[in-house]
Design a protein around this motif. Structure first.
Motif, PDB file in Angstrom:
ATOM      1  N   ILE A  24       0.834  -1.198   0.000  1.00 43.22           N
ATOM      2  CA  ILE A  24       0.000   0.000   0.000  1.00 43.22           C
ATOM      3  C   ILE A  24       0.875   1.257   0.000  1.00 43.22           C
ATOM      4  O   ILE A  24       0.609   2.230  -0.723  1.00 43.22           O
ATOM      5  CB  ILE A  24      -0.932  -0.004   1.226  1.00 43.22           C
ATOM      6  N   ALA A  25       1.947   1.233   0.784  1.00 42.90           N
ATOM      7  CA  ALA A  25       2.848   2.387   0.846  1.00 42.90           C
ATOM      8  C   ALA A  25       3.538   2.629  -0.488  1.00 42.90           C
ATOM      9  O   ALA A  25       3.714   3.777  -0.919  1.00 42.90           O
ATOM     10  CB  ALA A  25       3.884   2.186   1.950  1.00 42.90           C
ATOM     11  N   LEU A  26       3.947   1.561  -1.173  1.00 41.12           N
ATOM     12  CA  LEU A  26       4.611   1.705  -2.462  1.00 41.12           C
ATOM     13  C   LEU A  26       3.680   2.308  -3.505  1.00 41.12           C
ATOM     14  O   LEU A  26       4.091   3.149  -4.314  1.00 41.12           O
ATOM     15  CB  LEU A  26       5.129   0.346  -2.943  1.00 41.12           C
ATOM     16  N   MET A  27       2.435   1.875  -3.520  1.00 38.38           N
ATOM     17  CA  MET A  27       1.472   2.493  -4.431  1.00 38.38           C
ATOM     18  C   MET A  27       1.304   3.967  -4.085  1.00 38.38           C
ATOM     19  O   MET A  27       1.247   4.828  -4.974  1.00 38.38           O
ATOM     20  CB  MET A  27       0.137   1.752  -4.348  1.00 38.38           C
ATOM     21  N   GLY A  28       1.253   4.275  -2.787  1.00 38.01           N
ATOM     22  CA  GLY A  28       1.081   5.664  -2.368  1.00 38.01           C
ATOM     23  C   GLY A  28       2.232   6.555  -2.795  1.00 38.01           C
ATOM     24  O   GLY A  28       2.015   7.650  -3.337  1.00 38.01           O
TER      25      GLY A  28
ATOM     26  N   ALA B  91      -6.933   1.981  -7.200  1.00 35.98           N
ATOM     27  CA  ALA B  91      -5.570   1.944  -6.658  1.00 35.98           C
ATOM     28  C   ALA B  91      -5.318   0.651  -5.885  1.00 35.98           C
ATOM     29  O   ALA B  91      -4.259   0.036  -6.011  1.00 35.98           O
ATOM     30  CB  ALA B  91      -5.325   3.156  -5.770  1.00 35.98           C
ATOM     31  N   LEU B  92      -6.291   0.230  -5.087  1.00 38.48           N
ATOM     32  CA  LEU B  92      -6.132  -1.003  -4.326  1.00 38.48           C
ATOM     33  C   LEU B  92      -6.178  -2.224  -5.239  1.00 38.48           C
ATOM     34  O   LEU B  92      -5.378  -3.150  -5.093  1.00 38.48           O
ATOM     35  CB  LEU B  92      -7.236  -1.098  -3.268  1.00 38.48           C
ATOM     36  N   ALA B  93      -7.110  -2.217  -6.208  1.00 34.92           N
ATOM     37  CA  ALA B  93      -7.195  -3.328  -7.161  1.00 34.92           C
ATOM     38  C   ALA B  93      -5.898  -3.460  -7.949  1.00 34.92           C
ATOM     39  O   ALA B  93      -5.404  -4.571  -8.174  1.00 34.92           O
ATOM     40  CB  ALA B  93      -8.381  -3.108  -8.107  1.00 34.92           C
ATOM     41  N   MET B  94      -5.355  -2.330  -8.347  1.00 33.21           N
ATOM     42  CA  MET B  94      -4.101  -2.336  -9.094  1.00 33.21           C
ATOM     43  C   MET B  94      -2.944  -2.846  -8.239  1.00 33.21           C
ATOM     44  O   MET B  94      -2.126  -3.653  -8.693  1.00 33.21           O
ATOM     45  CB  MET B  94      -3.807  -0.917  -9.582  1.00 33.21           C
ATOM     46  N   THR B  95      -2.900  -2.400  -6.993  1.00 36.49           N
ATOM     47  CA  THR B  95      -1.832  -2.834  -6.089  1.00 36.49           C
ATOM     48  C   THR B  95      -1.822  -4.355  -5.927  1.00 36.49           C
ATOM     49  O   THR B  95      -0.794  -5.011  -6.134  1.00 36.49           O
ATOM     50  CB  THR B  95      -2.011  -2.177  -4.710  1.00 36.49           C
ATOM     51  N   LEU B  96      -2.971  -4.904  -5.579  1.00 36.85           N
ATOM     52  CA  LEU B  96      -3.049  -6.338  -5.318  1.00 36.85           C
ATOM     53  C   LEU B  96      -2.900  -7.149  -6.602  1.00 36.85           C
ATOM     54  O   LEU B  96      -2.225  -8.192  -6.611  1.00 36.85           O
ATOM     55  CB  LEU B  96      -4.378  -6.662  -4.632  1.00 36.85           C
ATOM     56  N   GLY B  97      -3.542  -6.692  -7.675  1.00 40.45           N
ATOM     57  CA  GLY B  97      -3.479  -7.430  -8.932  1.00 40.45           C
ATOM     58  C   GLY B  97      -2.089  -7.473  -9.524  1.00 40.45           C
ATOM     59  O   GLY B  97      -1.609  -8.533  -9.958  1.00 40.45           O
ATOM     60  N   VAL B  98      -1.429  -6.324  -9.557  1.00 41.38           N
ATOM     61  CA  VAL B  98      -0.068  -6.268 -10.116  1.00 41.38           C
ATOM     62  C   VAL B  98       0.889  -7.096  -9.270  1.00 41.38           C
ATOM     63  O   VAL B  98       1.727  -7.841  -9.806  1.00 41.38           O
ATOM     64  CB  VAL B  98       0.402  -4.799 -10.216  1.00 41.38           C
ATOM     65  N   TYR B  99       0.756  -6.981  -7.960  1.00 46.59           N
ATOM     66  CA  TYR B  99       1.637  -7.762  -7.084  1.00 46.59           C
ATOM     67  C   TYR B  99       1.419  -9.261  -7.280  1.00 46.59           C
ATOM     68  O   TYR B  99       2.375 -10.030  -7.432  1.00 46.59           O
ATOM     69  CB  TYR B  99       1.388  -7.382  -5.631  1.00 46.59           C
ATOM     70  N   GLY B 100       0.152  -9.667  -7.303  1.00 48.38           N
ATOM     71  CA  GLY B 100      -0.143 -11.083  -7.470  1.00 48.38           C
ATOM     72  C   GLY B 100       0.361 -11.629  -8.792  1.00 48.38           C
ATOM     73  O   GLY B 100       0.955 -12.712  -8.843  1.00 48.38           O
ATOM     74  N   LEU B 101       0.132 -10.900  -9.882  1.00 52.12           N
ATOM     75  CA  LEU B 101       0.595 -11.350 -11.199  1.00 52.12           C
ATOM     76  C   LEU B 101       2.114 -11.467 -11.242  1.00 52.12           C
ATOM     77  O   LEU B 101       2.657 -12.455 -11.753  1.00 52.12           O
ATOM     78  CB  LEU B 101       0.109 -10.367 -12.271  1.00 52.12           C
ATOM     79  N   THR B 102       2.789 -10.485 -10.697  1.00 48.00           N
ATOM     80  CA  THR B 102       4.255 -10.509 -10.717  1.00 48.00           C
ATOM     81  C   THR B 102       4.801 -11.668  -9.893  1.00 48.00           C
ATOM     82  O   THR B 102       5.759 -12.332 -10.296  1.00 48.00           O
ATOM     83  CB  THR B 102       4.815  -9.180 -10.189  1.00 48.00           C
ATOM     84  N   GLN B 103       4.202 -11.911  -8.744  1.00 47.08           N
ATOM     85  CA  GLN B 103       4.649 -13.021  -7.908  1.00 47.08           C
ATOM     86  C   GLN B 103       4.412 -14.368  -8.605  1.00 47.08           C
ATOM     87  O   GLN B 103       5.257 -15.273  -8.520  1.00 47.08           O
ATOM     88  CB  GLN B 103       3.930 -12.995  -6.563  1.00 47.08           C
TER      89      GLN B 103
ATOM     90  N   ALA C 291       7.271  -4.105  -9.060  1.00 51.50           N
ATOM     91  CA  ALA C 291       6.200  -3.968 -10.043  1.00 51.50           C
ATOM     92  C   ALA C 291       5.139  -2.977  -9.585  1.00 51.50           C
ATOM     93  O   ALA C 291       4.636  -2.171 -10.377  1.00 51.50           O
ATOM     94  CB  ALA C 291       5.572  -5.334 -10.320  1.00 51.50           C
ATOM     95  N   VAL C 292       4.776  -3.030  -8.313  1.00 53.79           N
ATOM     96  CA  VAL C 292       3.742  -2.122  -7.797  1.00 53.79           C
ATOM     97  C   VAL C 292       4.213  -0.673  -7.880  1.00 53.79           C
ATOM     98  O   VAL C 292       3.455   0.218  -8.301  1.00 53.79           O
ATOM     99  CB  VAL C 292       3.375  -2.498  -6.348  1.00 53.79           C
ATOM    100  N   PHE C 293       5.445  -0.418  -7.506  1.00 54.32           N
ATOM    101  CA  PHE C 293       5.949   0.954  -7.563  1.00 54.32           C
ATOM    102  C   PHE C 293       6.035   1.448  -9.003  1.00 54.32           C
ATOM    103  O   PHE C 293       5.635   2.579  -9.313  1.00 54.32           O
ATOM    104  CB  PHE C 293       7.320   1.032  -6.891  1.00 54.32           C
TER     105      PHE C 293
ATOM    106  N   GLU D 123      -2.929   3.129   4.223  1.00 56.21           N
ATOM    107  CA  GLU D 123      -1.555   3.028   4.728  1.00 56.21           C
ATOM    108  C   GLU D 123      -1.483   3.436   6.194  1.00 56.21           C
ATOM    109  O   GLU D 123      -0.805   2.786   7.006  1.00 56.21           O
ATOM    110  CB  GLU D 123      -0.636   3.915   3.889  1.00 56.21           C
ATOM    111  N   HIS D 124      -2.179   4.506   6.562  1.00 51.55           N
ATOM    112  CA  HIS D 124      -2.158   4.964   7.947  1.00 51.55           C
ATOM    113  C   HIS D 124      -2.703   3.891   8.885  1.00 51.55           C
ATOM    114  O   HIS D 124      -2.113   3.607   9.935  1.00 51.55           O
ATOM    115  CB  HIS D 124      -2.984   6.242   8.086  1.00 51.55           C
ATOM    116  N   ILE D 125      -3.807   3.279   8.512  1.00 51.19           N
ATOM    117  CA  ILE D 125      -4.417   2.262   9.363  1.00 51.19           C
ATOM    118  C   ILE D 125      -3.472   1.079   9.555  1.00 51.19           C
ATOM    119  O   ILE D 125      -3.255   0.591  10.671  1.00 51.19           O
ATOM    120  CB  ILE D 125      -5.756   1.796   8.769  1.00 51.19           C
TER     121      ILE D 125
END
Length: 416
Positions: free
Chosen positions: A72-76, A243-255, A264-266, A293-295
């Protein structure tokens, strides 16, 4: 008193309320919110059952919580950066990544080896403590994307830009060195794995991460801002969950493709940011991600404080203290200072940039990831990493506000 079951909901609610108030309460003081949250975690640890809130007892939970927080921080931070990527535009970043980071790993590993650590353990400690943190360094990073009419195309604060872009990239680039430590512990001499590591773990996985991130960011950028159908044009519908869908989707695909998902997320965030750079939808995406990210950050810091109350620092030795203090006060500042020679930074800016190598959630993640291969040294490693993170939170948290104000005043004086 011990709180469990339904009582934990009360604790969680109170923690979120405190988290909403603390940043505003501390804004004028030289006390960062991370310091306060670690302190709150120390107090919370006196009230809750700590047996299942240790990273050693719950390595899987620790790993996944830290992993999600970093993502989440990297996307931010990727969405927050205005400056288009380029060799000359990002030269301070490349120097921090290509010179300071390897030098920092080598110095910590060398110090650990000289102080009696096994070579593989020393290398792991260097790799785990190498990445600066995109999560806890918000006080010294760019504050968000500039959008709308009259928006500046690039940051005018080279210090904040350097620290933000470095933190966005080095969380991924520490991975090859973590793998090298694991291979040294499990496969023996470097001759048995060195070539494979260079070709695949250093080069191959990095290229996959860059390719997936750039491709996904470009595709989603075109869809969000230029899709023929308004149904898919998410910028018009103001749907920040992209933003959240992109974060999780890109990370999952790359992994799945065995690349470096953090990278990849950054890269995906930077690529999305480059699409319609002045569109105010970027600010909405960033605001949404920043709240998540704060939470997550509050949760990590509270749990760190609980773990300290529970005794995670008990195995700490003089060796661990020396390494932690040396990294925060000597190794990072000196290696980064040397790396930043011949950059646009003035002398005072170079010292501040070199000094603010905040250690945090990235170190927690990497140790949770690689820890199972170092079981004999794991309690000591956790004690050393926890000590170093807390030391970094204290030193950098207290210094951030006055030093950044000093730089701002000096820039204002130059402009006058």
């Amino acid at each position: 008193m011990r709180i469990d079951g339904d009582g934990l909901y009360l604790v969680a609610g109170a923690a979120l309320l405190v988290g909403a108030i603390l940043p505003r309460l501390l804004r004028r003081y030289a006390i960062s919110a991370p310091i306060a949250f670690v302190g709150a975690g120390l107090l919370l640890g006196l009230a809750v059952d700590r047996s299942h809130l240790s990273p050693i007892a719950e390595p899987g939970l620790t790993k996944h919580l830290a992993e999600l927080t970093i993502l989440i921080a990297l996307m931010g931070v990727g969405l927050a950066i205005d400056r288009p990527i380029g060799w000359q535009r990002w030269r301070t970043t490349w120097r921090l990544l290509l010179i300071a980071m390897p030098a920092c790993i080598a110095a910590v590993a060398g110090a650990g080896w000289l102080l009696g650590l096994a070579p593989a353990t020393a290398l792991l400690l260097g790799a785990v403590l190498a990445p600066t943190d995109p999560v806890l360094a918000s006080d010294v990073q760019v504050q968000g994307p500039s959008t709308g009419e009259g928006a500046e195309p690039e940051e005018d604060d080279e210090v904040r830009f350097a620290l933000t872009s470095e933190a966005g990239l080095n969380d991924a680039l520490a991975f090859p060195f973590v793998y090298a430590a694991v291979f040294a512990a499990t496969k023996g001499a470097i001759g048995d794995w060195g070539i494979e590591w260079l070709a695949w773990d250093l080069a191959g996985r990095t290229l996959i991460g860059i390719a997936v991130g750039a491709g996904a960011g470009r595709l989603l950028g075109k869809m969000a801002f230029g899709a023929p159908s308004r149904t898919f044009r998410l910028a018009d519908s103001r749907e920040p969950v992209l933003a959240l869908a992109m974060t999780l989707g890109v990370y999952g695909l790359t992994q799945v493709l065995h690349g470096y998902g953090f990278l990849a997320v950054f890269v995906a965030a930077l690529t999305l940011r480059a699409a319609e750079r002045g569109h105010d939808f970027h600010a909405e995406l960033h605001s949404f991600i920043e709240e998540l990210e704060h939470i997550l950050t509050w949760g990590i810091l509270l749990l760190l404080g609980v773990a300290i109350t529970g005794g995670i620092l008990k195995p700490l030795t003089v060796t661990g203290v020396v390494i932690g203090v040396a990294l925060v006060l000597v190794i990072r500042p000196l290696t980064a200072w040397v790396a930043l020679q011949r950059t646009p930074l003035r002398r005072s800016e170079r010292w501040v940039t070199a000094a603010f190598g905040v250690r945090g959630v990235g170190s927690v993640y990497y140790l949770a990831y690689a820890g199972p291969e170092f079981r004999a040294d794991l309690p000591w490693l956790w004690a050393t990493v926890a000590f170093t993170v807390v030391l970094s939170v204290l030193v950098h948290g207290v210094a951030a506000t006055p030093l950044m104000r000093m730089l701002d005043l000096r820039r204002g004086g130059d402009q006058d």
